[in-house]
Scaffold this active site. Structure first.
Site, PDB file in Angstrom:
ATOM      1  N   ILE A 129     -34.008 -93.503  -8.655  1.00  0.00           N
ATOM      2  CA  ILE A 129     -34.826 -94.708  -8.586  1.00  0.00           C
ATOM      3  C   ILE A 129     -36.128 -94.553  -9.355  1.00  0.00           C
ATOM      4  CG2 ILE A 129     -36.113 -96.219  -7.027  1.00  0.00           C
ATOM      5  CD1 ILE A 129     -33.936 -95.818  -4.948  1.00  0.00           C
ATOM      6  N   GLY A 132     -42.700 -90.330  -8.649  1.00  0.00           N
ATOM      7  CA  GLY A 132     -44.075 -90.571  -8.235  1.00  0.00           C
ATOM      8  C   GLY A 132     -44.891 -89.303  -8.293  1.00  0.00           C
ATOM      9  N   GLY A 133     -46.144 -89.426  -7.905  1.00  0.00           N
ATOM     10  CA  GLY A 133     -47.030 -88.277  -7.957  1.00  0.00           C
ATOM     11  C   GLY A 133     -46.632 -87.192  -6.976  1.00  0.00           C
ATOM     12  N   MET A 134     -46.019 -87.577  -5.846  1.00  0.00           N
ATOM     13  CA  MET A 134     -45.671 -86.598  -4.823  1.00  0.00           C
ATOM     14  C   MET A 134     -44.186 -86.282  -4.760  1.00  0.00           C
ATOM     15  SD  MET A 134     -47.796 -85.056  -2.732  1.00  0.00           S
ATOM     16  CE  MET A 134     -47.005 -84.959  -1.124  1.00  0.00           C
ATOM     17  N   VAL A 137     -37.543 -90.105  -6.149  1.00  0.00           N
ATOM     18  CA  VAL A 137     -36.871 -91.005  -5.225  1.00  0.00           C
ATOM     19  C   VAL A 137     -35.472 -91.285  -5.753  1.00  0.00           C
ATOM     20  CG1 VAL A 137     -36.971 -93.193  -3.985  1.00  0.00           C
ATOM     21  CG2 VAL A 137     -39.088 -92.048  -4.647  1.00  0.00           C
ATOM     22  N   ASP A 245     -53.466 -97.628  -0.957  1.00  0.00           N
ATOM     23  CA  ASP A 245     -52.928 -97.752  -2.318  1.00  0.00           C
ATOM     24  C   ASP A 245     -52.133 -99.046  -2.454  1.00  0.00           C
ATOM     25  OD1 ASP A 245     -52.604 -96.981  -4.956  1.00  0.00           O
ATOM     26  OD2 ASP A 245     -50.778 -95.846  -4.561  1.00  0.00           O
TER      27      ASP A 245
END
Length: 510
Positions: A129, A132-134, A137, A245
């Site tokens: 998908i 992201g920064g962490m 997905v 955020d």
């Protein structure tokens, strides 16, 4: 002194010498075969790739030998129907398996690369998908329940003590949330060294991608989506959570127009923010940060989310972020000191009452902002029930008298965190559309499932049996080709003598 003439040689001696030379040439040709034709090398390359795909497919347990063989037969029939008699390659077999619904395109790509690890705990990974920064997905399905879901994974290379603490905190936060306008968490687990969080899968796209693809939203559609997001935020605020955020990329919209706020795991307990591993750091995206997030990150409250939601509303109806251009430091300064252009400069059809609602959400002073997210929903919901009739009162709000933006290079939405050398530390942990079907629009190559073994090597012993079944037939000897070549190059009479001598020589040896 007279030179003696060279000793005469008999025809038999000459024939035997030529026969020996011919035999030597034949022996050398056996040791040094002719170069492979390009078509042969290409066929062997196709065979190796198909063997790699075959081995990974069987090792993954997604495809049986019988199903794979059937897919090869289908691919062969399609080639013949297209007028081609060439060998079947891995791409054609993968296409047959995908069209039959056996595997997905993502799974086929991983298997063709020799990667057979496509599971995380009880979840079968079906697609990628976003990033992201962490974490990464993935789209997945529970192997027993059959339920589609989104799986957020903490990459091994980012698995530090602080990142694991933040990730576990995100899991605990989302586990306690249950609202139709928030992305729900279903499960969490660990597969080897890989930690993952399972959330509901939201088909559709996020607001940022939708606006980039279709342009600004009409008033009624924007009002419907933003008011739904506000209801979800109000639920989180009542539990003592602050999102921190809120932005278009974190509002997912289904094809039916249902909005859900994602990445709630970034939230902070308003009464216990000092316990957050990221306490004292600016968490969020520069284009949507509230002034108080920038000035005093430890003193934020629900009003900060309302400001960010106002910036989001501005973006979805104008197609512009409030402060375009410049770097993150410049954007932060302008959030604190300047006002954006009037939205009707870009969307003249906007009702002034709607514009007033955006201005009240984006007040610099938290005390003067809309009191709650519920109030935001109450003010916007009436616009979701009316048609987009053009309203054109004069532009009179002082909130929109802005100076021209500085002439600085930069993209509209700044996701670059600031470090201590250039300003406050903006720490981001968000995936645009973290459970969205269309969030994989990135041109990057989808990554493999974390925790899996390295790609299977076709040269490994475990692949040997598969490769042996696909070897090409042995090539014929080159003796005949060499004999024909010599026949063309050597005079006929000499060649006949050489052959006779060769036969005699062979006879005498016996």
């Amino acid at each position: 002194m007279k030179k003696e003439p060279p000793a005469a040689t008999s025809p038999t001696t000459d024939a035997r010498r030529i026969a020996d030379q011919l035999k030597s040439v034949i022996e050398q040709s056996k040791e040094r075969p002719l170069p492979k034709p390009a078509s042969t090398e290409a066929a062997e390359s196709i065979d190796e790739k198909l063997a790699l795909f075959h081995t990974a497919a069987l090792h993954s347990e997604l495809i049986s030998e019988q199903v794979f063989t059937r897919a090869v037969d289908i691919a062969k029939r399609r080639l013949k129907a297209g007028g081609s008699d060439g060998p079947v390659d891995a791409e054609a077999v993968a296409a047959a398996l995908i069209q039959s619904g056996v595997i997905t395109s993502y799974q086929a790509q991983q298997l063709r690369s020799g990667r057979s690890k496509l599971t995380l705990g009880p979840y079968l990974i079906t697609d990628w998908i976003g990033q992201g920064g962490m974490g990464q997905v993935f789209k997945a399905v529970h192997r027993v329940m059959g339920r589609e879901c989104a799986v957020k994974v903490l990459p091994l290379e980012k698995s530090t003590e602080e990142s694991r603490a933040s990730f576990m905190r995100e899991i605990r936060l989302q586990a306690g949330l249950d609202h139709p306008q928030l992305v729900r968490a279903f499960d969490a687990g660990r597969d080897g060294n890989v930690h993952y969080l399972v959330t509901e899968y939201v088909p559709g796209t996020d607001l940022r991608k939708y606006v980039r693809r279709h342009g600004p939203l009409p008033v009624h559609q924007a009002a419907s989506i933003i008011s739904q997001a506000a209801r979800g935020l109000q639920y989180a605020h009542e539990l003592g959570l602050i999102h921190r955020d809120v932005k278009p990329g974190n509002i997912l919209v289904t094809p039916d127009g249902v909005a859900k706020v994602s990445d709630v795991g970034l939230a902070a307990w308003s009464m216990g923010i000092h316990e957050d591993p990221r306490a004292g750091k600016i968490v969020g995206t520069a284009d949507y940060l509230s002034p108080e997030q920038i000035r005093s990150p430890l003193m934020i409250g629900p009003a900060s989310d309302i400001y960010s939601l106002g910036c989001t509303t501005y973006y979805v109806v104008t197609g512009k972020v409030p402060f375009p251009g410049g770097d993150s430091r410049s954007k932060c300064r302008r959030h604190c000191e300047q006002t954006p252009w009037h939205p009707r400069k870009f969307a003249p059809e906007l009702p002034e009452e709607f514009v007033d609602a955006i201005a009240d959400m984006m007040e610099k002073d938290p005390e003067r902002r809309v009191a709650s997210a519920a109030d935001v929903a109450d003010r916007l919901e009436p616009f979701a029930r009316i048609s987009d009739a053009a309203i054109d009162p004069p532009i009179r709000r002082q909130a929109w008298t802005a100076p021209p933006p500085p002439m600085e290079n930069g993209v509209d939405e700044d996701h670059v965190g600031l470090d201590g050398r250039s300003g406050p530390n903006v720490e981001e942990d968000s995936v645009a559309g973290s459970a969205s079907a269309e969030s994989q629009g990135s041109t990057d190559t989808p990554p493999p499932v974390p925790g899996g073994d390295a790609a299977i090597d076709a040269a490994d012993p475990m692949v040997g049996n598969s490769l042996s079944s696909l070897q090409t037939a042995p090539r014929p000897s080159h003796t005949l080709a060499i004999a024909i070549t010599l026949a063309l190059a050597v005079p006929v009479s000499l060649l006949i003598g050489a052959v006779l001598g060769f036969l005699a020589h062979e006879y005498w040896q016996f």
